[in-house]
Design a protein around this motif. Structure first.
Motif, mmCIF file in Angstrom:
data_model
loop_
_atom_site.group_PDB
_atom_site.id
_atom_site.type_symbol
_atom_site.label_atom_id
_atom_site.label_comp_id
_atom_site.label_asym_id
_atom_site.label_seq_id
_atom_site.Cartn_x
_atom_site.Cartn_y
_atom_site.Cartn_z
ATOM 1 N N PRO A 189 -38.324 28.496 -33.284
ATOM 2 C CA PRO A 189 -37.170 27.890 -34.174
ATOM 3 C C PRO A 189 -37.135 28.982 -35.423
ATOM 4 O O PRO A 189 -37.951 29.115 -36.025
ATOM 5 C CB PRO A 189 -37.740 26.740 -34.757
ATOM 6 N N ILE A 190 -35.728 29.249 -35.740
ATOM 7 C CA ILE A 190 -35.634 30.220 -36.795
ATOM 8 C C ILE A 190 -34.288 29.873 -37.638
ATOM 9 O O ILE A 190 -33.463 29.264 -37.161
ATOM 10 C CB ILE A 190 -35.282 31.713 -36.043
ATOM 11 N N ALA A 191 -34.300 29.820 -39.067
ATOM 12 C CA ALA A 191 -33.175 29.476 -39.768
ATOM 13 C C ALA A 191 -32.848 30.751 -40.261
ATOM 14 O O ALA A 191 -33.757 31.609 -40.863
ATOM 15 C CB ALA A 191 -33.662 28.424 -40.583
ATOM 16 N N ILE A 192 -31.426 30.863 -40.799
ATOM 17 C CA ILE A 192 -31.108 32.181 -41.535
ATOM 18 C C ILE A 192 -30.071 31.696 -42.887
ATOM 19 O O ILE A 192 -29.334 30.608 -42.736
ATOM 20 C CB ILE A 192 -30.158 32.692 -40.558
ATOM 21 N N VAL A 193 -30.555 32.210 -43.897
ATOM 22 C CA VAL A 193 -29.755 32.021 -45.091
ATOM 23 C C VAL A 193 -28.889 33.213 -45.187
ATOM 24 O O VAL A 193 -29.193 34.205 -45.650
ATOM 25 C CB VAL A 193 -30.856 31.706 -46.287
ATOM 26 N N ASP A 194 -27.549 32.952 -45.206
ATOM 27 C CA ASP A 194 -26.411 33.923 -45.046
ATOM 28 C C ASP A 194 -25.985 34.031 -46.259
ATOM 29 O O ASP A 194 -24.776 33.220 -46.692
ATOM 30 C CB ASP A 194 -25.448 33.926 -43.915
ATOM 31 N N GLU A 195 -26.210 34.822 -47.171
ATOM 32 C CA GLU A 195 -25.682 34.743 -48.506
ATOM 33 C C GLU A 195 -24.505 35.874 -48.729
ATOM 34 O O GLU A 195 -23.738 35.920 -49.651
ATOM 35 C CB GLU A 195 -26.789 35.201 -49.651
ATOM 36 N N ASP A 196 -24.412 36.681 -47.735
ATOM 37 C CA ASP A 196 -23.212 37.714 -47.575
ATOM 38 C C ASP A 196 -22.102 37.423 -47.051
ATOM 39 O O ASP A 196 -21.174 37.670 -47.405
ATOM 40 C CB ASP A 196 -24.059 38.816 -46.894
ATOM 41 N N SER A 197 -22.277 36.662 -45.866
ATOM 42 C CA SER A 197 -21.198 36.274 -45.110
ATOM 43 C C SER A 197 -20.123 37.334 -44.640
ATOM 44 O O SER A 197 -18.848 37.194 -44.871
ATOM 45 C CB SER A 197 -20.077 34.912 -45.875
ATOM 46 N N SER A 198 -20.862 38.384 -44.157
ATOM 47 C CA SER A 198 -20.046 39.519 -43.654
ATOM 48 C C SER A 198 -20.078 39.622 -42.363
ATOM 49 O O SER A 198 -20.768 39.011 -41.554
ATOM 50 C CB SER A 198 -20.563 40.749 -44.423
ATOM 51 N N PRO A 199 -19.282 40.703 -41.715
ATOM 52 C CA PRO A 199 -19.326 40.661 -40.215
ATOM 53 C C PRO A 199 -20.766 41.209 -39.844
ATOM 54 O O PRO A 199 -21.261 40.932 -38.722
ATOM 55 C CB PRO A 199 -18.323 41.938 -40.211
ATOM 56 N N LEU A 200 -21.082 41.938 -40.671
ATOM 57 C CA LEU A 200 -22.816 42.612 -40.398
ATOM 58 C C LEU A 200 -23.654 41.154 -40.328
ATOM 59 O O LEU A 200 -24.541 41.128 -39.297
ATOM 60 C CB LEU A 200 -23.402 43.513 -41.275
ATOM 61 N N SER A 201 -23.702 40.305 -41.227
ATOM 62 C CA SER A 201 -24.574 39.313 -41.200
ATOM 63 C C SER A 201 -24.365 38.124 -40.274
ATOM 64 O O SER A 201 -25.172 37.532 -39.655
ATOM 65 C CB SER A 201 -24.551 38.639 -42.634
ATOM 66 N N VAL A 202 -23.032 38.074 -39.874
ATOM 67 C CA VAL A 202 -22.747 37.361 -38.584
ATOM 68 C C VAL A 202 -23.274 37.852 -37.383
ATOM 69 O O VAL A 202 -23.778 37.241 -36.515
ATOM 70 C CB VAL A 202 -21.015 37.047 -38.507
ATOM 71 N N ARG A 203 -23.007 39.588 -37.358
ATOM 72 C CA ARG A 203 -23.514 40.197 -35.919
ATOM 73 C C ARG A 203 -25.212 39.891 -35.911
ATOM 74 O O ARG A 203 -25.738 39.618 -34.749
ATOM 75 C CB ARG A 203 -23.383 41.208 -36.222
ATOM 76 N N VAL A 204 -25.866 39.818 -37.182
ATOM 77 C CA VAL A 204 -27.404 39.810 -37.017
ATOM 78 C C VAL A 204 -27.627 38.254 -36.608
ATOM 79 O O VAL A 204 -28.564 38.044 -35.848
ATOM 80 C CB VAL A 204 -27.832 39.920 -38.333
#
Length: 370
Positions: free
Chosen positions: A50-65
């Motif tokens: 199980p993994i959780a992601i905090v996306d503070e950037d909301s950029s195409p790169l963060s979505v890709r990761v």
């Protein structure tokens, strides 16, 4: 030694075993559920972490990761807020929490070296140990591909072609299933032979036998063949039904040849069980002696770790143990499809060790009766 006496004494041992429900449950569990769980539990490779992601950037790169984490290594990642990260980690909901900071894509394209925070729940040792490397590899690959605008692979001067023989899927379960059967053959044969002798001593039936025209050799041979027969049938059932049928592990070699090697292994280990029973005065003492003998036999025989990785003195000493040759024989026959022309040295070694253990145990058994 009279064959009819040995036969009837062995039948008596089988009847006594049928009246012992705890030993019957132990046999059934050891060759069914124990083999299944040993082959499927605690995988060495990462599986559905199980993994959780905090996306503070909301950029195409963060979505890709974020989209790069998928089964079977990870479950679908859950996007959370920064305030939820510690709470979920404390509750044990996530094994990994990846924090992608704000302006991550902009800093990367500007030539800076932005940092990503990875929080790991180290109480999940099997996942934490290998999972951090998986996360780092996935993030590095996605960031490099985004920065280069395409997925590139380094040109190697040598093209290495991998061919995984005997286990092309690199499936740990294929190895664990057979090794659990091998370990349980040794454990059950020692336990059943020792328990049969201690049970007669505790019930007082050993004195009844001694006043009859029966020799100690006939008593010991009857225990060896009867208990060996039980374990041999149970191991054959486990190989055919559990390993091949339920776990779908392919067996390359002859099961009959493996059973013949198992019979020689049982000849040695049941004799060892009788010897331990002559040293112990009760079942608790026998259990303590069993742990002192069984653990080195299983750990140092090559079934858990390769013998080549052990000190040379340990490798040399373990050549006197039947398990070492049985593991070599079983792996060669069941995994690599070896025939008798390949494994005859192991057969010869098992026969010699079995004869020596039987003679030594018989001498000790006679002294204990005297």
């Amino acid at each position: 030694m009279r064959a009819s006496t040995v036969f009837h004494l062995g039948v008596k041992e089988l009847r006594g075993l049928l009246r012992d429900p705890m030993l019957l449950i132990l046999i059934a569990y050891a060759f069914t559920l124990s083999v299944y769980t040993g082959a499927t539990a605690l995988p060495e490779t990462l599986n559905k972490a199980p993994i959780a992601i905090v996306d503070e950037d909301s950029s195409p790169l963060s979505v890709r990761v974020t989209s790069a984490f998928y089964p079977p290594y990870f479950v679908a990642p859950k996007v959370i807020t920064k305030s939820e990260m510690d709470q979920r980690m404390d509750a044990g909901l996530d094994a990994f929490a990846l924090d992608i900071p704000a302006n991550f894509q902009r800093d990367l394209l500007a030539g800076r070296a932005p940092a990503i925070q990875l929080n790991v729940d180290a109480t999940r040792m099997t996942q934490a140990f290998s999972g951090a490397g998986y996360v780092q590899s996935i993030v590095s690959e996605e960031v490099a591909a985004f920065a280069d605008r395409y997925r590139s692979s380094a040109a190697l001067p040598v093209d290495l072609t991998l061919r995984a023989r005997f286990n092309p899927e690199l499936n740990k379960g294929w190895f664990g299933a057979v090794m659990n059967v091998i370990n349980n053959v040794t454990m059950l044969s020692i336990v059943l032979a020792g328990a049969a002798l201690i049970r007669e001593r505790e019930h007082g039936t050993i004195e009844h036998l001694l006043v009859m025209p029966i020799t100690p050799a006939e008593i010991m041979v009857s225990k060896v063949w009867s208990m060996s027969l039980v374990v041999l049938l149970a191991s054959a059932f486990s190989i055919v039904v559990v390993v091949q049928g339920v776990l779908r592990v392919p067996i390359e070699g002859s099961i009959a040849l493996f059973m013949l090697g198992t019979a020689l292994q049982l000849f040695a280990t049941t004799s060892m069980g009788v010897f331990l029973a002559t040293l112990a005065g009760s079942m608790p003492q026998f259990g303590l002696l069993l742990m002192l003998v069984l653990l080195p036999l299983q750990v140092l025989s090559g079934g858990t770790t390769p013998r080549e990785s052990m000190p040379e003195i340990v490798q040399t000493l373990m050549l006197a143990a039947p398990n070492t040759h049985f593991v070599m024989l079983a792996q060669a026959v069941l995994y690599r499809g070896a025939g008798f022309d390949v494994v005859w040295p192991q057969f010869l070694a098992l026969f010699a060790i079995g004869v020596a253990l039987f003679a030594f145990s018989l001498g000790r058994f006679r002294k204990s009766l005297a």
